[in-house]
Design a protein around this motif. Structure first.
Motif, short mmCIF file in Angstrom:
data_model
loop_
_atom_site.label_atom_id
_atom_site.label_comp_id
_atom_site.label_asym_id
_atom_site.label_seq_id
_atom_site.Cartn_x
_atom_site.Cartn_y
_atom_site.Cartn_z
N LEU A 20 137.23 137.22 34.55
CA LEU A 20 137.18 135.06 34.83
C LEU A 20 136.81 134.58 33.31
O LEU A 20 137.09 133.34 33.79
CB LEU A 20 135.54 134.70 35.32
CG LEU A 20 135.36 135.23 37.46
CD1 LEU A 20 134.68 134.68 38.26
CD2 LEU A 20 136.77 134.41 37.74
N THR A 21 136.19 135.74 32.58
CA THR A 21 135.65 135.16 31.08
C THR A 21 137.00 134.67 30.38
O THR A 21 137.19 133.81 29.82
CB THR A 21 135.17 136.01 30.81
OG1 THR A 21 132.93 135.98 30.85
CG2 THR A 21 134.51 135.58 28.95
N SER A 24 139.38 132.31 31.82
CA SER A 24 138.59 130.94 30.68
C SER A 24 138.91 130.34 30.06
O SER A 24 138.98 129.59 29.82
CB SER A 24 136.93 130.77 31.54
OG SER A 24 136.31 131.26 32.49
N LEU A 28 140.84 127.68 27.87
CA LEU A 28 141.23 127.19 27.01
C LEU A 28 141.43 126.72 26.26
O LEU A 28 141.89 125.44 25.54
CB LEU A 28 139.33 127.37 26.94
CG LEU A 28 138.53 126.90 27.65
CD1 LEU A 28 136.81 127.67 27.60
CD2 LEU A 28 137.96 125.16 27.75
N ILE A 165 132.60 129.84 31.52
CA ILE A 165 133.75 129.92 32.90
C ILE A 165 133.57 128.96 33.00
O ILE A 165 134.76 128.60 33.85
CB ILE A 165 132.42 130.90 34.26
CG1 ILE A 165 132.80 132.24 33.40
CG2 ILE A 165 133.04 130.74 35.48
CD1 ILE A 165 132.05 133.32 34.71
N GLY A 168 135.94 126.81 31.31
CA GLY A 168 137.47 127.22 31.77
C GLY A 168 137.76 126.70 33.10
O GLY A 168 139.00 127.10 33.26
N LEU A 169 137.24 126.96 34.01
CA LEU A 169 138.10 126.12 34.97
C LEU A 169 138.43 124.48 35.02
O LEU A 169 139.08 124.06 35.74
CB LEU A 169 136.75 126.27 36.50
CG LEU A 169 136.50 127.35 36.77
CD1 LEU A 169 135.29 127.38 37.81
CD2 LEU A 169 138.19 128.60 37.88
N LEU A 172 141.68 125.26 33.30
CA LEU A 172 142.43 125.26 34.09
C LEU A 172 142.42 124.73 35.28
O LEU A 172 144.60 124.86 35.62
CB LEU A 172 142.35 126.42 34.87
CG LEU A 172 142.49 127.70 35.78
CD1 LEU A 172 144.11 127.91 34.92
CD2 LEU A 172 142.10 128.72 36.99
#
Length: 302
Positions: A20-21, A24, A28, A165, A168-169, A172
């Motif tokens: 996930l990191t 993310s 970014l 996270i 990043g979401l 995304l």
């Protein structure tokens, strides 16, 4: 009460967190945040309606007229409307907005139309970033003094994990990032820290009371003891946030998303990042025992 083996699944959780990191950070770096008008600048148009309008109807009229990247909100009274457009200012932009909204015969008066420069957005971005760094630094100092430096390091990694996270979401899925979302992320830092402190308190207490040195077992016991409290707090908070998400309107839509994502990430990281990393950092019983001061008394020779 059933005891869950949280630490037995920590390697799987580490893999999930790392993936996930990475996603993310990549989002970014490659996509960037979809910054709102608070950060990029744009045109502000203030309107006065003869009667109280419906904000959703205004948004639909603007969208059907070809406007995009706009925000609509009341400004003081319910019949005073503020429209913010992410576009270059022109002398007739106010009249264009009025023409788009008065097509059905609604009486609208143009109060003002002006441009908000990007310099303000730059200042907001820099100050908000600085504020987040100051918050993280304050957390590190607090946890280091209250617990021990290994706890502080793991808590900071956990908080950064949650923030990255959520950001990043947003990058995304290209959700709009404005000051309300930033406020939500700052609230996530506080919420996640509070949950982490509860777990840390019980871990420290169990280490001091336990006669075994099996840290995963001690951690499992501590997390299970605080699990009911964590689920109750997270669950009731999420109920409120989902109500805001579905019923709160467009202005706080992304704010509620940031908090929902942050609370889910924060609850997960309190167990599988903040607590599990203590095993990686090799926390031992001796780390929580203060060093004894040896008083050496010298005998006086006759």
């Amino acid at each position: 009460m059933r005891q869950f083996d949280f630490m037995g699944k920590r390697r799987i959780a580490f893999i999930v967190s790392i993936l996930l990191t990475i996603v993310s950070v990549a989002a970014l770096a490659l996509l960037n945040l979809n910054l709102g008008l608070d950060f990029t600048g744009g045109t502000v148009v203030e309107l006065h309606y003869a009667s109280v309008p419906a904000l959703d109807a205004i948004r639909e009229q603007l969208a059907s007229s070809g406007f995009d990247n706009f925000q609509v909100q009341t400004f003081g009274a319910a019949d005073e409307i503020l429209v913010r457009l992410q576009q270059t200012f022109s002398n007739d932009v106010g009249n264009q907005v009025v023409a788009a909204l008065s097509g059905n015969g609604t009486q609208i008066d143009l109060i003002r139309a002006e441009y908000v420069g990007a310099q303000v957005g730059d200042q907001l971005r820099d100050q908000s970033g600085l504020g987040m760094l100051v918050a993280l630094a304050g957390v590190a100092i607090y946890v280091a003094f209250r617990f021990q430096y290994k706890f502080a390091l793991c808590a900071i990694i956990s908080l950064v994990h949650d923030v990255v996270i959520v950001l990043g979401l947003f990058a995304l899925f290209q959700w709009e990032f404005d000051l309300t979302v930033l406020a939500g992320i700052m609230a996530v830092i506080g919420y996640s820290l509070n949950d982490t402190i509860i777990v840390y308190d019980r871990i420290r207490e169990n280490i001091r009371l336990s006669r075994i040195d099996d840290m995963p077992s001690i951690f499992n016991s501590a997390i299970n003891q605080t699990l009911a409290r964590t689920l109750a707090t997270s669950g009731t908070t999420l109920l409120v946030l989902f109500a805001l998400f579905f019923l709160g309107g467009d202005m706080i839509h992304n704010f509620s998303i940031s908090l929902i994502l942050g609370i889910i990430a924060g609850t997960f990281s309190s167990v599988y990042v903040a607590a599990a990393l203590l095993i990686v950092f090799k926390l031992e019983r001796e780390d929580l025992i203060p060093a004894k001061k040896e008083n050496i008394e010298e005998e006086e020779l006759p």
